[in-house]
Design a protein around this motif. Structure first.
Motif, PDB file in Angstrom:
ATOM      1  N   LYS A 180       1.080  -4.566  -5.070  1.00  0.00           N
ATOM      2  CA  LYS A 180       2.509  -4.553  -5.381  1.00  0.00           C
ATOM      3  C   LYS A 180       2.731  -4.456  -6.889  1.00  0.00           C
ATOM      4  CE  LYS A 180       3.656  -8.331  -3.071  1.00  0.00           C
ATOM      5  NZ  LYS A 180       4.501  -9.367  -2.417  1.00  0.00           N
ATOM      6  N   GLY A 181       1.859  -5.106  -7.641  1.00  0.00           N
ATOM      7  CA  GLY A 181       1.978  -5.075  -9.094  1.00  0.00           C
ATOM      8  C   GLY A 181       1.740  -3.694  -9.681  1.00  0.00           C
ATOM      9  N   ILE A 182       0.850  -2.921  -9.062  1.00  0.00           N
ATOM     10  CA  ILE A 182       0.604  -1.554  -9.529  1.00  0.00           C
ATOM     11  C   ILE A 182       1.882  -0.729  -9.408  1.00  0.00           C
ATOM     12  CG2 ILE A 182      -0.647   0.583  -9.066  1.00  0.00           C
ATOM     13  CD1 ILE A 182      -3.017  -1.165  -8.132  1.00  0.00           C
ATOM     14  N   ALA A 183       2.515  -0.802  -8.230  1.00  0.00           N
ATOM     15  CA  ALA A 183       3.761  -0.050  -8.024  1.00  0.00           C
ATOM     16  C   ALA A 183       4.862  -0.556  -8.936  1.00  0.00           C
ATOM     17  CB  ALA A 183       4.189  -0.155  -6.561  1.00  0.00           C
ATOM     18  N   ALA A 184       4.951  -1.866  -9.090  1.00  0.00           N
ATOM     19  CA  ALA A 184       5.991  -2.429  -9.952  1.00  0.00           C
ATOM     20  C   ALA A 184       5.827  -1.953 -11.389  1.00  0.00           C
ATOM     21  CB  ALA A 184       5.949  -3.953  -9.895  1.00  0.00           C
ATOM     22  N   ASN A 185       4.606  -1.918 -11.861  1.00  0.00           N
ATOM     23  CA  ASN A 185       4.359  -1.537 -13.254  1.00  0.00           C
ATOM     24  C   ASN A 185       4.742  -0.093 -13.532  1.00  0.00           C
ATOM     25  OD1 ASN A 185       2.908  -2.194 -15.939  1.00  0.00           O
ATOM     26  ND2 ASN A 185       1.908  -0.311 -15.266  1.00  0.00           N
ATOM     27  N   TYR A 186       4.415   0.804 -12.613  1.00  0.00           N
ATOM     28  CA  TYR A 186       4.615   2.229 -12.878  1.00  0.00           C
ATOM     29  C   TYR A 186       5.924   2.794 -12.307  1.00  0.00           C
ATOM     30  CZ  TYR A 186      -0.177   2.281 -14.509  1.00  0.00           C
ATOM     31  OH  TYR A 186      -1.341   2.038 -15.219  1.00  0.00           O
ATOM     32  N   ILE A 187       6.614   2.020 -11.471  1.00  0.00           N
ATOM     33  CA  ILE A 187       7.864   2.533 -10.886  1.00  0.00           C
ATOM     34  C   ILE A 187       9.033   1.611 -11.226  1.00  0.00           C
ATOM     35  CG2 ILE A 187       9.028   3.270  -8.790  1.00  0.00           C
ATOM     36  CD1 ILE A 187       6.305   3.753  -7.523  1.00  0.00           C
ATOM     37  N   MET A 188       9.051   0.413 -10.650  1.00  0.00           N
ATOM     38  CA  MET A 188      10.213  -0.460 -10.820  1.00  0.00           C
ATOM     39  C   MET A 188      10.416  -0.918 -12.256  1.00  0.00           C
ATOM     40  SD  MET A 188       8.946  -0.747  -7.562  1.00  0.00           S
ATOM     41  CE  MET A 188       8.184  -2.303  -7.083  1.00  0.00           C
ATOM     42  N   ALA A 189       9.321  -1.218 -12.982  1.00  0.00           N
ATOM     43  CA  ALA A 189       9.453  -1.724 -14.350  1.00  0.00           C
ATOM     44  C   ALA A 189       9.398  -0.607 -15.389  1.00  0.00           C
ATOM     45  CB  ALA A 189       8.350  -2.746 -14.635  1.00  0.00           C
ATOM     46  N   ILE A 198      -2.142  -5.968 -14.691  1.00  0.00           N
ATOM     47  CA  ILE A 198      -2.446  -7.371 -14.409  1.00  0.00           C
ATOM     48  C   ILE A 198      -1.311  -8.273 -14.888  1.00  0.00           C
ATOM     49  CG2 ILE A 198      -3.990  -9.274 -15.028  1.00  0.00           C
ATOM     50  CD1 ILE A 198      -6.268  -7.188 -15.049  1.00  0.00           C
ATOM     51  N   GLN A 199      -0.769  -7.969 -16.066  1.00  0.00           N
ATOM     52  CA  GLN A 199       0.343  -8.757 -16.604  1.00  0.00           C
ATOM     53  C   GLN A 199       1.587  -8.627 -15.724  1.00  0.00           C
ATOM     54  OE1 GLN A 199       1.619  -7.634 -20.545  1.00  0.00           O
ATOM     55  NE2 GLN A 199       2.881  -9.452 -20.795  1.00  0.00           N
ATOM     56  N   THR A 200       1.892  -7.398 -15.284  1.00  0.00           N
ATOM     57  CA  THR A 200       3.050  -7.191 -14.412  1.00  0.00           C
ATOM     58  C   THR A 200       2.877  -7.936 -13.096  1.00  0.00           C
ATOM     59  OG1 THR A 200       3.488  -4.997 -15.359  1.00  0.00           O
ATOM     60  CG2 THR A 200       4.423  -5.452 -13.188  1.00  0.00           C
ATOM     61  N   THR A 201       1.677  -7.877 -12.523  1.00  0.00           N
ATOM     62  CA  THR A 201       1.395  -8.585 -11.272  1.00  0.00           C
ATOM     63  C   THR A 201       1.624 -10.075 -11.440  1.00  0.00           C
ATOM     64  OG1 THR A 201      -0.258  -6.919 -10.665  1.00  0.00           O
ATOM     65  CG2 THR A 201      -0.341  -9.028  -9.506  1.00  0.00           C
ATOM     66  N   GLN A 202       1.147 -10.604 -12.540  1.00  0.00           N
ATOM     67  CA  GLN A 202       1.302 -12.037 -12.796  1.00  0.00           C
ATOM     68  C   GLN A 202       2.774 -12.413 -12.973  1.00  0.00           C
ATOM     69  OE1 GLN A 202      -0.013 -13.716 -16.651  1.00  0.00           O
ATOM     70  NE2 GLN A 202      -1.257 -15.155 -15.473  1.00  0.00           N
ATOM     71  N   VAL A 252       0.811  -1.215   0.000  1.00  0.00           N
ATOM     72  CA  VAL A 252       0.000   0.000   0.000  1.00  0.00           C
ATOM     73  C   VAL A 252       0.846   1.268   0.000  1.00  0.00           C
ATOM     74  CG1 VAL A 252      -1.978  -1.131   1.077  1.00  0.00           C
ATOM     75  CG2 VAL A 252      -0.268  -0.025   2.515  1.00  0.00           C
ATOM     76  N   HIS A 253       1.988   1.232   0.687  1.00  0.00           N
ATOM     77  CA  HIS A 253       2.793   2.450   0.800  1.00  0.00           C
ATOM     78  C   HIS A 253       3.532   2.778  -0.488  1.00  0.00           C
ATOM     79  CE1 HIS A 253       2.750   1.745   5.404  1.00  0.00           C
ATOM     80  NE2 HIS A 253       1.810   2.590   5.048  1.00  0.00           N
ATOM     81  N   ASP A 254       3.942   1.764  -1.262  1.00  0.00           N
ATOM     82  CA  ASP A 254       4.587   2.045  -2.539  1.00  0.00           C
ATOM     83  C   ASP A 254       3.609   2.691  -3.517  1.00  0.00           C
ATOM     84  OD1 ASP A 254       6.822   0.947  -1.447  1.00  0.00           O
ATOM     85  OD2 ASP A 254       6.956  -0.764  -2.805  1.00  0.00           O
ATOM     86  N   VAL A 255       2.349   2.255  -3.451  1.00  0.00           N
ATOM     87  CA  VAL A 255       1.319   2.891  -4.280  1.00  0.00           C
ATOM     88  C   VAL A 255       1.126   4.337  -3.848  1.00  0.00           C
ATOM     89  CG1 VAL A 255      -1.151   2.895  -4.844  1.00  0.00           C
ATOM     90  CG2 VAL A 255       0.138   0.748  -4.892  1.00  0.00           C
ATOM     91  N   GLU A 256       1.035   4.571  -2.539  1.00  0.00           N
ATOM     92  CA  GLU A 256       0.887   5.935  -2.033  1.00  0.00           C
ATOM     93  C   GLU A 256       2.057   6.806  -2.474  1.00  0.00           C
ATOM     94  OE1 GLU A 256       0.512   8.377   2.213  1.00  0.00           O
ATOM     95  OE2 GLU A 256       0.972   6.240   2.218  1.00  0.00           O
ATOM     96  N   ASP A 257       3.290   6.306  -2.316  1.00  0.00           N
ATOM     97  CA  ASP A 257       4.471   7.078  -2.720  1.00  0.00           C
ATOM     98  C   ASP A 257       4.445   7.389  -4.214  1.00  0.00           C
ATOM     99  OD1 ASP A 257       5.413   7.093  -0.153  1.00  0.00           O
ATOM    100  OD2 ASP A 257       7.040   5.675  -0.495  1.00  0.00           O
ATOM    101  N   GLY A 258       4.042   6.401  -5.017  1.00  0.00           N
ATOM    102  CA  GLY A 258       3.997   6.600  -6.464  1.00  0.00           C
ATOM    103  C   GLY A 258       3.005   7.670  -6.879  1.00  0.00           C
ATOM    104  N   ILE A 259       1.869   7.702  -6.202  1.00  0.00           N
ATOM    105  CA  ILE A 259       0.847   8.699  -6.520  1.00  0.00           C
ATOM    106  C   ILE A 259       1.306  10.090  -6.098  1.00  0.00           C
ATOM    107  CG2 ILE A 259      -1.496   9.483  -5.978  1.00  0.00           C
ATOM    108  CD1 ILE A 259      -2.267   6.509  -5.716  1.00  0.00           C
ATOM    109  N   VAL A 260       1.814  10.213  -4.878  1.00  0.00           N
ATOM    110  CA  VAL A 260       2.242  11.516  -4.369  1.00  0.00           C
ATOM    111  C   VAL A 260       3.408  12.077  -5.182  1.00  0.00           C
ATOM    112  CG1 VAL A 260       3.238  12.723  -2.375  1.00  0.00           C
ATOM    113  CG2 VAL A 260       1.390  11.076  -2.040  1.00  0.00           C
ATOM    114  N   SER A 261       4.308  11.207  -5.640  1.00  0.00           N
ATOM    115  CA  SER A 261       5.459  11.670  -6.417  1.00  0.00           C
ATOM    116  C   SER A 261       5.118  11.933  -7.879  1.00  0.00           C
ATOM    117  CB  SER A 261       6.597  10.649  -6.329  1.00  0.00           C
ATOM    118  OG  SER A 261       6.192   9.399  -6.884  1.00  0.00           O
TER     119      SER A 261
END
Length: 440
Positions: free
Chosen positions: A349-358, A257-261, A230-239
């Motif tokens: 976690k997949g939401i944050a991974a898709n828009y930040i880490m990946a 969904i693909q990144t999460t999988q 939840v916090h990585d999503v929050e950080d991604g939105i605020v940043s």
């Protein structure tokens, strides 16, 4: 203090720790005398809070570099939040709160500079001395590198925590060649102890068969997943990296969904992940879009709070339903995470991974981080103990072989904050001081 009061206090502490035995409170190096004001586990937590390794997490990457902005979480703030989540969930299940709290505070101590990217690079560089794994490094820090006690023969006993606290901090209680097999038949690269640290690993796992995690370690692991999901999503939105309204778009939704999988749920059908996203997006606290105002920030904070409560409540209820109301400690039970909850956490976690880490824009940063670690490693290999900090210099000189000397260099690099690693690289490799942010 009177004998009567001492006995009363000791009795009070015993009552606070149902289910724990004297063996659970044993330390690798026996210490004479117990505090009448604090339990053994409270002392463990205090040792962790006062450790330099914990302080250094304040300047280590969580998802984004700690010098990017003033809001995003560091490894330290993440660890404090994991401790809060884990402490409360563990307390409700009957675990000693200080054992869980300590495990949560220590769970990321072994992370090197630049987060998981740094971990990957160091693992490649350390191939000839047993590899590098953040969780195995955590055990090494707790039992050797972060010193408070020494054995009579001069060896470090690290912080000399109790058996229960050390076992709770071991997220992957196996050696590298004992790691469980993945779906494709290969072994997981996650493990909890280097060959160099087997003596203390066998001691803390005394009487425990196989790869079983303690209940406290399972609570710590769940709290870690819940907090950063939840916090990585929050950080991604605020940043400003993304908004949840993007998920209204069919293409964006499919990508998440693909990144999460691919990252977290390789054996889970896409429609099951889609259902989890639909459930979360239908929650009244879901923040589709944030404009950065105080009201919007409050709504985001409320979303993270509500989702943490949602996940913890589901786990608590399922675990109690499976095991009843008695205290669940050490190796007497297993945490139960409902399938729907697991997929929802993984989706976050997949939401944050898709828009930040990946994200493609992160690739040049990752390559530059690799260059820094590899360059610094090459220099230290060439110069031996010349530039090492005194404690690692001593390890280098005391090593019996080339593998041991290489491990001392790996320990040195792993101990560094992001900023220290950049400064060493600039001054030692290029011979000039750092004047600007390297990644700006």
């Amino acid at each position: 203090m009177s004998t009567e009061n001492v006995e009363r206090l000791e009795g009070d502490y015993a009552a606070l720790k149902p289910g724990y035995t004297e063996a659970d409170e044993e330390r690798w190096l026996p210490e004479h005398g117990k505090s009448v004001y604090r339990s053994s586990f409270e002392r463990d937590r205090a040792r962790l809070l006062h450790s330099s390794s914990l302080r250094r997490l304040g300047a280590k990457t969580q998802v984004v570099s700690p010098d990017i902005d003033d809001f995003s979480r560091t490894r330290l703030t993440h660890s404090l939040e994991v401790a809060q989540v884990g402490r409360e969930l563990g307390r409700l299940l009957g675990c000693d709160p200080d054992v869980v709290d300590g495990a949560c505070l220590s769970h990321d101590l072994g992370h090197p500079p630049f987060g998981h990217n740094g971990e990957t690079v160091l693992n490649e560089l350390a191939a000839d001395c047993g590899g590098f794994e953040g969780n195995a490094q955590t055990l090494r820090i707790l039992t050797k590198l972060e010193t408070k006690r020494f054995h009579p023969d001069g060896r470090s006993a690290g912080l000399n925590l109790t058996r229960a606290s050390l076992d709770a901090a071991v997220k992957y209680p196996w050696r590298s060649h004992e790691a469980p097999l993945k779906g494709d038949g290969t072994r997981s690269q996650k493990f909890g102890a280097y060959e160099d640290d087997l003596e203390v690993f066998h001691w803390l796992r005394s009487g425990i068969e196989g790869r079983r995690k303690s209940m406290e370690a399972q609570v710590m692991d769940a709290a870690d997943d819940i907090a950063y999901s939840v916090h990585d999503v929050e950080d991604g939105i605020v940043s400003g990296r993304f908004q949840l309204t993007l998920l209204d778009n069919a293409v964006q939704r499919a990508r998440v969904i693909q990144t999460t999988q691919e990252w977290y749920l390789p054996d889970t059908p896409e429609d099951e992940i889609e259902e989890a996203l639909t459930r979360l997006a239908a929650d009244e606290h879901w923040v589709r879009e944030s404009d950065g105002s105080r009201r919007a920030l409050a709504a985001l904070k409320n979303m993270t709070s509500q989702f943490i409560g949602r996940f913890c409540d589901a786990i608590y209820r399922a675990t109690r339903e499976a095991h009843g109301d008695h205290p669940l400690v050490r190796h007497e039970a297993d945490l139960v995470v409902p399938r729907e909850t697991l997929v929802e956490i993984s989706l976050m976690k997949g939401i944050a991974a898709n828009y930040i880490m990946a994200s493609r824009e992160q690739m040049p940063v990752y390559m530059r981080q690799r260059e820094v670690i590899e360059g610094l490693h090459s220099l230290l290999i060439e110069t031996g103990d010349r530039f090492l900090d005194p404690q690692f210099q001593a390890d280098f000189r005391d090593a019996q072989d080339e593998s041991g000397r290489h491990r001392a260099i790996i320990d040195q690099i792993a101990s560094m904050t992001d900023g220290a690693c950049l400064e060493w690289y600039a001054t030692l490799v290029h011979g000039k001081p750092v004047v600007n942010r390297l990644f700006s």
